[in-house]
Design a protein around this motif. Structure first.
Motif, PDB file in Angstrom:
ATOM      1  N   ASP A  80      32.762   4.849   8.967  1.00 40.30           N
ATOM      2  CA  ASP A  80      31.897   5.412   7.841  1.00 40.30           C
ATOM      3  C   ASP A  80      32.388   6.603   7.386  1.00 40.30           C
ATOM      4  OD1 ASP A  80      30.295   3.212   8.177  1.00 40.30           O
ATOM      5  OD2 ASP A  80      28.958   4.194   9.463  1.00 40.30           O
ATOM      6  N   ALA A  81      32.901   7.514   8.308  1.00 39.39           N
ATOM      7  CA  ALA A  81      33.461   8.902   7.773  1.00 39.39           C
ATOM      8  C   ALA A  81      34.699   8.831   7.063  1.00 39.39           C
ATOM      9  CB  ALA A  81      33.750   9.664   9.067  1.00 39.39           C
ATOM     10  N   GLN A  82      35.514   7.951   7.347  1.00 43.30           N
ATOM     11  CA  GLN A  82      36.709   7.422   6.599  1.00 43.30           C
ATOM     12  C   GLN A  82      36.473   6.762   5.392  1.00 43.30           C
ATOM     13  OE1 GLN A  82      39.609   8.069   6.811  1.00 43.30           O
ATOM     14  NE2 GLN A  82      41.002   6.402   6.339  1.00 43.30           N
ATOM     15  N   ALA A  83      35.378   6.095   5.123  1.00 42.86           N
ATOM     16  CA  ALA A  83      34.981   5.568   3.794  1.00 42.86           C
ATOM     17  C   ALA A  83      34.581   6.626   2.743  1.00 42.86           C
ATOM     18  CB  ALA A  83      33.894   4.763   3.874  1.00 42.86           C
ATOM     19  N   VAL A 118      38.645  13.448  12.278  1.00 42.38           N
ATOM     20  CA  VAL A 118      39.394  13.564  13.428  1.00 42.38           C
ATOM     21  C   VAL A 118      39.493  11.867  13.961  1.00 42.38           C
ATOM     22  CG1 VAL A 118      40.189  14.487  15.677  1.00 42.38           C
ATOM     23  CG2 VAL A 118      39.186  15.864  13.768  1.00 42.38           C
ATOM     24  N   PHE A 119      40.614  11.512  14.173  1.00 38.61           N
ATOM     25  CA  PHE A 119      40.579   9.777  14.757  1.00 38.61           C
ATOM     26  C   PHE A 119      40.624  10.020  16.279  1.00 38.61           C
ATOM     27  CE2 PHE A 119      42.218   9.214  10.409  1.00 38.61           C
ATOM     28  CZ  PHE A 119      41.066   8.282  10.035  1.00 38.61           C
ATOM     29  N   ARG A 120      39.614  10.436  16.807  1.00 36.48           N
ATOM     30  CA  ARG A 120      39.097  10.365  18.279  1.00 36.48           C
ATOM     31  C   ARG A 120      37.980   9.969  18.680  1.00 36.48           C
ATOM     32  NH1 ARG A 120      42.294  15.585  21.327  1.00 36.48           N
ATOM     33  NH2 ARG A 120      43.662  16.032  19.583  1.00 36.48           N
ATOM     34  N   ALA A 168      43.114   5.396  14.725  1.00 37.01           N
ATOM     35  CA  ALA A 168      43.318   5.499  13.186  1.00 37.01           C
ATOM     36  C   ALA A 168      43.547   3.979  12.745  1.00 37.01           C
ATOM     37  CB  ALA A 168      44.276   6.217  12.685  1.00 37.01           C
ATOM     38  N   LYS A 169      44.221   3.105  13.470  1.00 48.70           N
ATOM     39  CA  LYS A 169      44.559   1.843  13.057  1.00 48.70           C
ATOM     40  C   LYS A 169      43.032   0.740  13.333  1.00 48.70           C
ATOM     41  CE  LYS A 169      49.303   1.898  13.980  1.00 48.70           C
ATOM     42  NZ  LYS A 169      50.480   1.433  14.830  1.00 48.70           N
ATOM     43  N   ASP A 190      44.467  -2.209  21.430  1.00 49.69           N
ATOM     44  CA  ASP A 190      45.236  -1.229  21.876  1.00 49.69           C
ATOM     45  C   ASP A 190      44.663   0.140  21.801  1.00 49.69           C
ATOM     46  OD1 ASP A 190      47.374  -2.788  21.742  1.00 49.69           O
ATOM     47  OD2 ASP A 190      47.839  -2.546  19.522  1.00 49.69           O
ATOM     48  N   ALA A 191      43.400   0.630  20.969  1.00 44.69           N
ATOM     49  CA  ALA A 191      42.901   1.766  20.970  1.00 44.69           C
ATOM     50  C   ALA A 191      42.144   1.703  22.373  1.00 44.69           C
ATOM     51  CB  ALA A 191      41.844   1.796  19.861  1.00 44.69           C
TER      52      ALA A 191
END
Length: 211
Positions: A80-83, A118-120, A168-169, A190-191
């Protein structure tokens, strides 16, 4: 199968350890405001429905399941934040000024702040009262009645830096995974192979300073 009747919306007596999906931005809000409202008041916990769903497993193992559900929900918050990130023509994130440039009385604008998340993944573990069971939504889902006070937080769990590329992926494919895409599920795996690091509540401000 999750229950669908209104009778399944039961309040839990006393305190319950809940796992709240969050992001780094939400943790910053928590430190400043000394409380945080979960998105849609949704959290995850070791519920009776979760116990019934697993033929075996002690409380510690089931807590890991509930935390894993919260960590996956954190990916949805990051999506949602990425969007909300607007990219310039060169593919770099657009930035916003901390002050409104239209305000003539404002001092010189501060350094621009990127809206790129931040992708965490982040999960807040807290002991909360007034929790409602919602097995109609999913086995581990609960709803909270209000903001989470800072002093109710038991610990905070956040990805380490080496997880960021995989996270991120995973953010890019979380919607496809929700729809059952096996390739997307593989990317999520993977994440999820990365363990969240444990932090005491008093360590969170120092962690955020490093991010």
């Amino acid at each position: 199968m999750p229950a669908s009747s209104e009778s399944s919306h039961r309040a839990v007596p006393g305190k319950l350890r809940v796992y709240v999906p969050a992001t780094v931005a939400m943790l910053r809000e928590l430190v400043v405001d000394r409380e945080l409202r979960a998105m849609n008041d949704t959290a995850f916990a070791v519920t009776p429905a979760l116990r019934e769903a697993y033929a075996s497993g002690d409380d510690e193992e089931l807590a890991e399941v509930a935390m894993g559900e919260a960590a996956r929900a954190s990916l949805r918050l990051l999506a949602d934040a990425q969007a909300g990130v607007e990219l310039r023509g060169d593919g770099e994130p657009e930035v916003v000024d901390a002050l409104d440039p239209a305000d003539a009385d404002s001092p010189a604008p501060a350094a621009p702040v990127s809206r790129r998340p931040v992708f965490r993944r982040a999960v807040i573990a807290a002991d909360i009262t007034d929790v409602i069971l919602r097995p109609d939504l999913d086995d581990a889902v609960v709803r909270l009645s209000g903001p989470i006070p800072y002093d109710s937080i038991a610990s905070v769990h956040v990805d380490l830096i080496d997880a960021e590329p995989a996270v991120a992926k995973a953010v890019d494919v979380i919607d496809a995974a929700d729809l059952g895409d096996p390739d997307a599920e593989f990317v999520l795996g993977d994440a999820e192979d990365h363990q969240l690091a444990w932090y005491a509540t008093q360590e969170v401000p120092f962690l955020l300073d490093l991010l």
